[in-house]
Design a protein around this motif. Structure first.
Motif, PDB file in Angstrom:
ATOM      1  N   ASN A   1     -10.003  -0.419   1.794  1.00 47.99           N
ATOM      2  CA  ASN A   1     -10.310  -1.131   0.556  1.00 47.99           C
ATOM      3  C   ASN A   1      -9.101  -1.875   0.006  1.00 47.99           C
ATOM      4  OD1 ASN A   1     -13.165  -0.676  -0.311  1.00 47.99           O
ATOM      5  ND2 ASN A   1     -12.594   1.454  -0.015  1.00 47.99           N
ATOM      6  N   PHE A   2      -7.920  -1.330   0.209  1.00 48.17           N
ATOM      7  CA  PHE A   2      -6.713  -2.013  -0.264  1.00 48.17           C
ATOM      8  C   PHE A   2      -6.530  -3.337   0.472  1.00 48.17           C
ATOM      9  CE2 PHE A   2      -2.188  -2.928  -0.545  1.00 48.17           C
ATOM     10  CZ  PHE A   2      -1.917  -2.656  -1.881  1.00 48.17           C
TER      11      PHE A   2
ATOM     12  N   HIS B   1       1.106   4.253  -2.804  1.00 49.29           N
ATOM     13  CA  HIS B   1       0.656   5.601  -2.440  1.00 49.29           C
ATOM     14  C   HIS B   1       1.812   6.469  -1.952  1.00 49.29           C
ATOM     15  CE1 HIS B   1      -3.020   3.165  -2.315  1.00 49.29           C
ATOM     16  NE2 HIS B   1      -3.665   4.284  -2.557  1.00 49.29           N
TER      17      HIS B   1
ATOM     18  N   THR C   1      -8.943  -6.028  -1.088  1.00 49.34           N
ATOM     19  CA  THR C   1      -8.970  -6.407  -2.510  1.00 49.34           C
ATOM     20  C   THR C   1      -8.960  -7.932  -2.614  1.00 49.34           C
ATOM     21  OG1 THR C   1      -6.561  -6.391  -2.695  1.00 49.34           O
ATOM     22  CG2 THR C   1      -7.725  -4.329  -3.221  1.00 49.34           C
TER      23      THR C   1
ATOM     24  N   GLU D   1       1.831  10.260  -0.836  1.00 46.30           N
ATOM     25  CA  GLU D   1       0.455  10.697  -0.573  1.00 46.30           C
ATOM     26  C   GLU D   1      -0.058  10.188   0.775  1.00 46.30           C
ATOM     27  OE1 GLU D   1      -1.731   9.181  -3.846  1.00 46.30           O
ATOM     28  OE2 GLU D   1      -0.904  10.587  -5.297  1.00 46.30           O
TER      29      GLU D   1
ATOM     30  N   GLU E   1      -9.347   4.398   1.635  1.00 47.44           N
ATOM     31  CA  GLU E   1      -8.402   3.902   0.628  1.00 47.44           C
ATOM     32  C   GLU E   1      -7.631   2.700   1.172  1.00 47.44           C
ATOM     33  OE1 GLU E   1      -6.783   4.275  -3.270  1.00 47.44           O
ATOM     34  OE2 GLU E   1      -8.327   5.500  -2.329  1.00 47.44           O
TER      35      GLU E   1
ATOM     36  N   GLU F   1     -15.659  -0.620  -1.498  1.00 47.94           N
ATOM     37  CA  GLU F   1     -15.763  -0.926  -2.926  1.00 47.94           C
ATOM     38  C   GLU F   1     -16.096  -2.412  -3.121  1.00 47.94           C
ATOM     39  OE1 GLU F   1     -11.976   0.181  -4.464  1.00 47.94           O
ATOM     40  OE2 GLU F   1     -12.208   2.311  -3.960  1.00 47.94           O
TER      41      GLU F   1
ATOM     42  N   GLU G   1     -11.223   9.725   3.925  1.00 48.19           N
ATOM     43  CA  GLU G   1     -10.981   9.287   2.546  1.00 48.19           C
ATOM     44  C   GLU G   1      -9.727   8.423   2.463  1.00 48.19           C
ATOM     45  OE1 GLU G   1     -10.216  11.268  -1.869  1.00 48.19           O
ATOM     46  OE2 GLU G   1     -11.162  12.453  -0.286  1.00 48.19           O
ATOM     47  N   ALA G   2      -8.657   8.847   3.144  1.00 49.99           N
ATOM     48  CA  ALA G   2      -7.425   8.059   3.153  1.00 49.99           C
ATOM     49  C   ALA G   2      -7.639   6.737   3.885  1.00 49.99           C
ATOM     50  CB  ALA G   2      -6.301   8.864   3.820  1.00 49.99           C
TER      51      ALA G   2
ATOM     52  N   PHE H   1       0.837  -1.203   0.000  1.00 50.75           N
ATOM     53  CA  PHE H   1       0.000   0.000   0.000  1.00 50.75           C
ATOM     54  C   PHE H   1       0.869   1.249   0.000  1.00 50.75           C
ATOM     55  CE2 PHE H   1      -2.074   3.445   2.327  1.00 50.75           C
ATOM     56  CZ  PHE H   1      -3.279   3.567   1.636  1.00 50.75           C
TER      57      PHE H   1
END
Length: 424
Positions: free
Chosen positions: A329-330, A62, A333, A65, A326, A122, A322-323, A58
């Motif tokens: 969801n990672f 990223h 997967t 960021e 992210e 997601e 939001e982060a 991850f």
């Protein structure tokens, strides 16, 4: 699955001591170069290395960021992890992402430790229904899990063949209570010291996990659907009937009340009601030919199997939602779910991940897959779950030792309702 909040922690949660956690003064950190810093906590264990690989991947994806740092909490005692979560909640020092055992979702949500994640996941339709139910509290999704679990009936192939017993091969053919009892009785050989069935006598979280399907398939329950009371449910007639059925096995010596850890593997028990993770351990006993069949059902009830595993939620201390989404969801997967499930030898919680695992489509693992997809039932979602699980486990211990079923379950109902009333 197997650990639960200690009662001291449960009491804190129940009376709302933690309800003020997650204030805006405790935020996700920001690095000197402007990247968002995220923290995660997870209990130290078999998946630590795999989770570290996921987090490293991850961070690479990223770079510049978001940077995530995972801390693995040693479990010097059963509840060290939960105690650390409790302490962090009171001091507003929670990590951004919190791992929790499935039954604790309601407790953590009610206490303000975790926040809703509706709309953040997601491909949510790829997750098995039981995982979504496990992570939902008061119609809001709070947690999601990469893995699932179940309990099934393992059996010694040679012993069943010699006894002329054919185990069910399809979900529809699963044994009823009477068929399971008859098989256990026939397979018990007291002269040779062989028991019909083994079930682990771990009087913690395991008890409500492995006996739950017997209660549910009989139309019983542990608590009202809205969580308002336990009286009339955990001690209701259908639940009492289910526990009387299980008590027959211990009263008649079909189950060993003092089993060795490898009783089944050593050929001293012909069958074993055990968790889905056990199949991997059995590979270390090549001389024991074994199979798996389905969790037995009541004669007139629906087919049910237990479910639940460790899940991830976003804490109320996380500033950058939001982060955090992210990262959440990672972790979930398909690729990472497959990686984590492979380490634990557990069923993945995504149906598309199952589709890539051919070994789960054939005997014996197809039984575990069938149960996860078709009959999985999460444990009760209640803020009083730690009290319910602990007191129920103690009651069942007494029941297996010959105690009066109704009296023991009446005690559980009283303890749980006292906890509910104190919280309200």
């Amino acid at each position: 699955m197997k650990k639960l909040l200690v009662l001291s922690t449960a009491a804190m949660l129940s009376i709302g001591v933690l309800s003020g956690c997650g204030k805006e003064d405790n935020k996700s950190a920001e690095g000197s170069n402007g990247e968002t810093k995220l923290t995660l906590w997870y209990p130290e264990g078999n998946t630590s290395a795999a989770y570290q690989e996921v987090i490293d991947a991850f961070n690479k994806e990223h770079d510049g960021e978001i940077e995530a740092e995972i801390e693995f909490i040693p479990r010097g005692n059963k509840y060290a992890y939960e105690d650390k979560i409790s302490a962090a909640a009171t001091s507003n020092t929670l990590p951004d992402l919190v791992a929790m055992d499935g039954p604790n979702v309601a407790n953590y949500a009610d206490a303000g430790i975790i926040q809703p994640i509706d709309g953040m996941i997601e491909e949510q339709d790829q997750f098995v229904d039981s995982v979504i139910k496990q992570g939902t509290f008061e119609d809001k999704l709070y947690a999601i899990s990469p893995m699932e679990s179940t309990v099934a009936l393992f059996y010694n192939v040679k012993m069943l063949e010699e006894a002329g017993i054919t185990p069910p091969k399809t979900l529809e053919e699963a044994w009823t209570w009477d068929e399971f009892y008859a098989a256990a009785k026939k397979l018990t050989n007291k002269e040779k010291g062989i028991y019909g069935v083994n079930w682990t006598l771990d009087y913690g979280e395991w008890i409500i996990y492995f006996t739950g399907p017997t209660v549910w398939s009989n139309g019983g329950s542990f608590i009202a659907e809205d969580g308002s009371k336990a009286d009339g449910y955990v001690n209701g007639p259908k639940t009492v009937e289910a526990l009387k059925y299980l008590q027959k096995f211990t009263k008649e010596g079909l189950v060993n009340l003092q089993p060795t850890p490898t009783e089944f593997e050593d050929g001293k028990a012909a069958m074993m009601l055990m968790g889905s993770w056990e199949w991997a351990k059995l590979k270390d006993y090549p001389d024991t030919e074994w199979g798996i069949t389905y969790y037995p059902k009541s004669p007139n009830g629906e087919q049910v199997s237990p479910s639940g595993d460790w899940a991830w939620g976003v804490s109320t201390s996380a500033k950058d939602k939001e982060a955090a989404a992210e990262l959440l969801n990672f972790i979930h997967t398909k690729e990472n779910v497959l990686k984590l499930a492979a380490v634990e030898d557990k069923p993945p919680a995504r149906t598309d991940a199952f589709a890539e695992l051919a070994e789960w489509d054939k005997e014996p693992l197809n039984v575990l897959k069938d149960q996860v997809l078709e009959t999985a039932h999460p444990r009760p979602l209640t803020t009083s779950y730690p009290v319910l699980s602990t007191k129920y486990g103690q009651a069942v211990q007494n029941i297996f030792l010959g105690g009066d079923v109704q009296e023991e379950l009446d005690k559980v109902a009283k303890e749980v309702d006292t906890d509910i009333d104190r919280k309200n």
